[in-house]
Design an enzyme around this catalytic site. Sequence first.
Site, PDB file in Angstrom:
ATOM      1  N   CYS A 101       0.851  -1.185   0.000  1.00  0.00           N
ATOM      2  CA  CYS A 101       0.000   0.000   0.000  1.00  0.00           C
ATOM      3  C   CYS A 101       0.889   1.238   0.000  1.00  0.00           C
ATOM      4  O   CYS A 101       1.858   1.297   0.756  1.00  0.00           O
ATOM      5  CB  CYS A 101      -0.881  -0.017   1.252  1.00  0.00           C
ATOM      6  SG  CYS A 101      -1.977   1.384   1.388  1.00  0.00           S
ATOM      7  N   HIS A 143      -9.049  -4.231  -1.320  1.00  0.00           N
ATOM      8  CA  HIS A 143      -8.074  -3.415  -0.589  1.00  0.00           C
ATOM      9  C   HIS A 143      -8.473  -1.934  -0.642  1.00  0.00           C
ATOM     10  O   HIS A 143      -8.457  -1.244   0.378  1.00  0.00           O
ATOM     11  CB  HIS A 143      -6.683  -3.632  -1.207  1.00  0.00           C
ATOM     12  CG  HIS A 143      -5.601  -2.764  -0.654  1.00  0.00           C
ATOM     13  ND1 HIS A 143      -4.531  -3.270   0.059  1.00  0.00           N
ATOM     14  CD2 HIS A 143      -5.409  -1.416  -0.704  1.00  0.00           C
ATOM     15  CE1 HIS A 143      -3.749  -2.259   0.430  1.00  0.00           C
ATOM     16  NE2 HIS A 143      -4.249  -1.129  -0.029  1.00  0.00           N
ATOM     17  N   GLU A 144      -8.849  -1.464  -1.840  1.00  0.00           N
ATOM     18  CA  GLU A 144      -9.186  -0.039  -1.974  1.00  0.00           C
ATOM     19  C   GLU A 144     -10.496   0.295  -1.278  1.00  0.00           C
ATOM     20  O   GLU A 144     -10.619   1.354  -0.650  1.00  0.00           O
ATOM     21  CB  GLU A 144      -9.237   0.371  -3.452  1.00  0.00           C
ATOM     22  CG  GLU A 144      -7.941   0.179  -4.234  1.00  0.00           C
ATOM     23  CD  GLU A 144      -6.702   0.781  -3.583  1.00  0.00           C
ATOM     24  OE1 GLU A 144      -6.825   1.722  -2.773  1.00  0.00           O
ATOM     25  OE2 GLU A 144      -5.602   0.281  -3.854  1.00  0.00           O
ATOM     26  N   HIS A 147     -10.058   1.070   2.309  1.00  0.00           N
ATOM     27  CA  HIS A 147      -9.624   2.436   2.619  1.00  0.00           C
ATOM     28  C   HIS A 147     -10.825   3.355   2.875  1.00  0.00           C
ATOM     29  O   HIS A 147     -10.749   4.268   3.704  1.00  0.00           O
ATOM     30  CB  HIS A 147      -8.803   3.018   1.471  1.00  0.00           C
ATOM     31  CG  HIS A 147      -7.360   2.597   1.450  1.00  0.00           C
ATOM     32  ND1 HIS A 147      -6.471   2.939   2.447  1.00  0.00           N
ATOM     33  CD2 HIS A 147      -6.646   1.894   0.544  1.00  0.00           C
ATOM     34  CE1 HIS A 147      -5.264   2.451   2.142  1.00  0.00           C
ATOM     35  NE2 HIS A 147      -5.346   1.808   1.003  1.00  0.00           N
TER      36      HIS A 147
HETATM   37 NI    NI Z   1      -3.709   0.904   0.030  1.00  0.00          NI
END
Ligand code: NI
Length: 171
Positions: A101, A143-144, A147
Amino acid sequence: MALSQMTILEILKYPDPRLKQESDVVEVFDDVLREFVISLEETMRAGPGGVGIAAPQVAYLQRIVIVDVSARKNTPNNGCMVLINPELIEWDGLKSGREGCMSVPDFTGNVVRAERITLTARDINGEACEFSCEGYEARAVQHEIDHLNGLLFLDRLVSRRNDLFKRKKYK
Ligand code: NI
């Protein structure tokens, strides 16, 4: 109309508290949003390993992510996806894999993710869209989206001792 100036935005780094915040739903699809998305994509492409980015990583707490894994060999993909207000609607299979990341530049980690997902989102014009993703692309999308909910891959490690790896240089 003048071409917009491309801007590389600053990436927040762990443990910046803004990375732990939940992002807001995008309600206005206008030129301000379009300009921001252009800068966000530029920032992703300028970064090391830039296959995905989420707006909160540049301190813009709105539910916007970009994923583009099309440059990777032998990787099924949907091209460059700009996903606004993304929501997973289906997922199956679980697999552990290594993630990095831009907000956690000194480490990688093993994280368990769904192998196949279907998601809905809005595109840059506010139109509803749907994508099915698998493998590496599905991992990047999950993963995004994390966030947007204030989660980093660090929060998903089964064990910091066994699943977290220091790296000397971002590749
Ligand atoms: Ni990331």
